[in-house]
Design a protein around this motif. Sequence first.
Motif, PDB file in Angstrom:
ATOM      1  N   SER A  27       0.854  -1.113   0.065  1.00  0.00           N
ATOM      2  CA  SER A  27       0.069   0.034   0.012  1.00  0.00           C
ATOM      3  C   SER A  27       0.833   1.141  -0.006  1.00  0.00           C
ATOM      4  N   ALA A  31       0.175   4.189  -2.828  1.00  0.00           N
ATOM      5  CA  ALA A  31       0.063   5.144  -2.087  1.00  0.00           C
ATOM      6  C   ALA A  31       0.844   6.388  -2.714  1.00  0.00           C
ATOM      7  N   GLU A  34      -0.781   7.464  -5.686  1.00  0.00           N
ATOM      8  CA  GLU A  34      -1.918   8.092  -5.418  1.00  0.00           C
ATOM      9  C   GLU A  34      -1.924   9.539  -4.935  1.00  0.00           C
ATOM     10  N   TYR A  91      -5.109   2.024  -2.165  1.00  0.00           N
ATOM     11  CA  TYR A  91      -3.815   1.807  -1.301  1.00  0.00           C
ATOM     12  C   TYR A  91      -3.673   3.042  -0.174  1.00  0.00           C
ATOM     13  N   THR A  92      -3.871   3.905  -0.378  1.00  0.00           N
ATOM     14  CA  THR A  92      -4.122   5.113   0.581  1.00  0.00           C
ATOM     15  C   THR A  92      -5.147   4.781   1.739  1.00  0.00           C
ATOM     16  N   PHE A 336       1.447  10.511   5.442  1.00  0.00           N
ATOM     17  CA  PHE A 336       1.214  10.665   3.922  1.00  0.00           C
ATOM     18  C   PHE A 336       2.133  11.685   3.185  1.00  0.00           C
TER      19      PHE A 336
END
Length: 350
Positions: A27, A31, A34, A91-92, A336
Motif C-alpha cells: 500500500s 500510495a 496516488e 492503497y491510501t 502521508f
Amino acid sequence: MHVPDGFINAPVSAVAGVVAAGAVAVSLRGARKELGGTSRAGGHGGERTAPLAGLVAAFIFAVQMLNFPVAAGTSGHLLGGALAAILVGPYTGVLCVAVVLLMQGVLFADGGLTALGVNIIDMAVVTVVVAYGLFRGLVLVLPRTRRSVTVASFLAALVSVPAAALAFTAIYAIGGTTDVPLGKVLTAMVGVHVLIGIGEAVITMLTVGAVIAVRPDLVHGARGLTTPLKLRVNGELVDATPAAAPARSPKKLWIGGVVTALVLAGFVSFYASASPDGLEKVAADQGIAAQAKPHAAADSPLADYGVKDVSDARLSGGLAGVIGVGATLAVGTGAFWVVRRRRTNRSVGA
C-alpha cells in the motif's frame, strides 16, 4: 469489530502480522502514486490528496466512536475501508484505516496489540479490496454521473462489512482459541454485520455525496466524471489547457472536515450506543469472550476512550475523542506527507 488479544492463537496472529505488514508495504508503494502523481485534470494530485488523506483517517477515527444500535442489545460502528478507498484511493485507504487501528490500539487499548495484524487484514485490507473492487465495477456499468458514484459507494460499503465478518470467521476457523461450532460463529457474525453494513453504507454514501457536492475533483473514485473546462476560441468551444484552469485550494474543505471530526468525537460520541458491537456480542453469546486477554495498554491514560483522573464522564470522553482526532490527524498527515515527498523526490531524481 476490533479483535482483542486472546481470540486468535499466537502462531496465527504472528502470520497475520506478517501478512498485514506486507499489505502495508504494498500500500505504501501504491500510495506514492496516488498521493504524488499527476491528476487527469491536470496539476499535481498529491497536492490535493495528501492533506485529505490525513483528514480521512481522523474522520474515520471520530465516526468509529459513534456506535449506532442495530438490534436488541447490539450496536455497530463504521469500519471505514470503503469510505477511505473511494475518497483517496485503495492503497491510501488501507493506510488510512491502518493508522486509525494503530492509534486505537496504542493510545486507547481498543483492539489487541498482538491482534493488530488480524485487525488490519480484516478491517483495512478486506474492506478496501472488496469495497473498491465492487465500486469500480459498478461505476463502469452505471451512467458516469455523480449520483452513480454515491449509489456505488452505498452498495460497496454495504457489502464490505459482512465480507469483513466472513474474513474474521475464516481466521477464527484457523486460529480460534475456543472450541465453538464454526457454523454458529459464521451465522451470527454475518447476520449482525449485514445490519451494521446498512449503517456503514448510509454514512459512506452521505460523506462521499457531501464531498462530491463541493469538491468532486478531490474524490478519487469520481475522477473522470467532472466536465472539463471549456473556452470559446474564434467562436468554437475547445478544452481548456490545465494552465487555464484556476487553482483551487482544498483548505476550506479540510478545515470543515477537521471541525466536523472534532465535534463528532468530542461531543456527539457521548450519545453513542453503549451496547456491545457486533463482534463483542457474538463473542459473548458464543463463549469466545472468555478467552480475551488484558490489553497491554490497559494502563494508558486514554484507555477505553476516557482521560484518566477526569471524573466527569462527558468531559473525559470528549477530551479523549478530541485528543484522538488530533493525534490521528497529526500522525496520518505526517505519514502521508512523507510518502508523497518520497514519490516527488524520486520523480525529480529520475
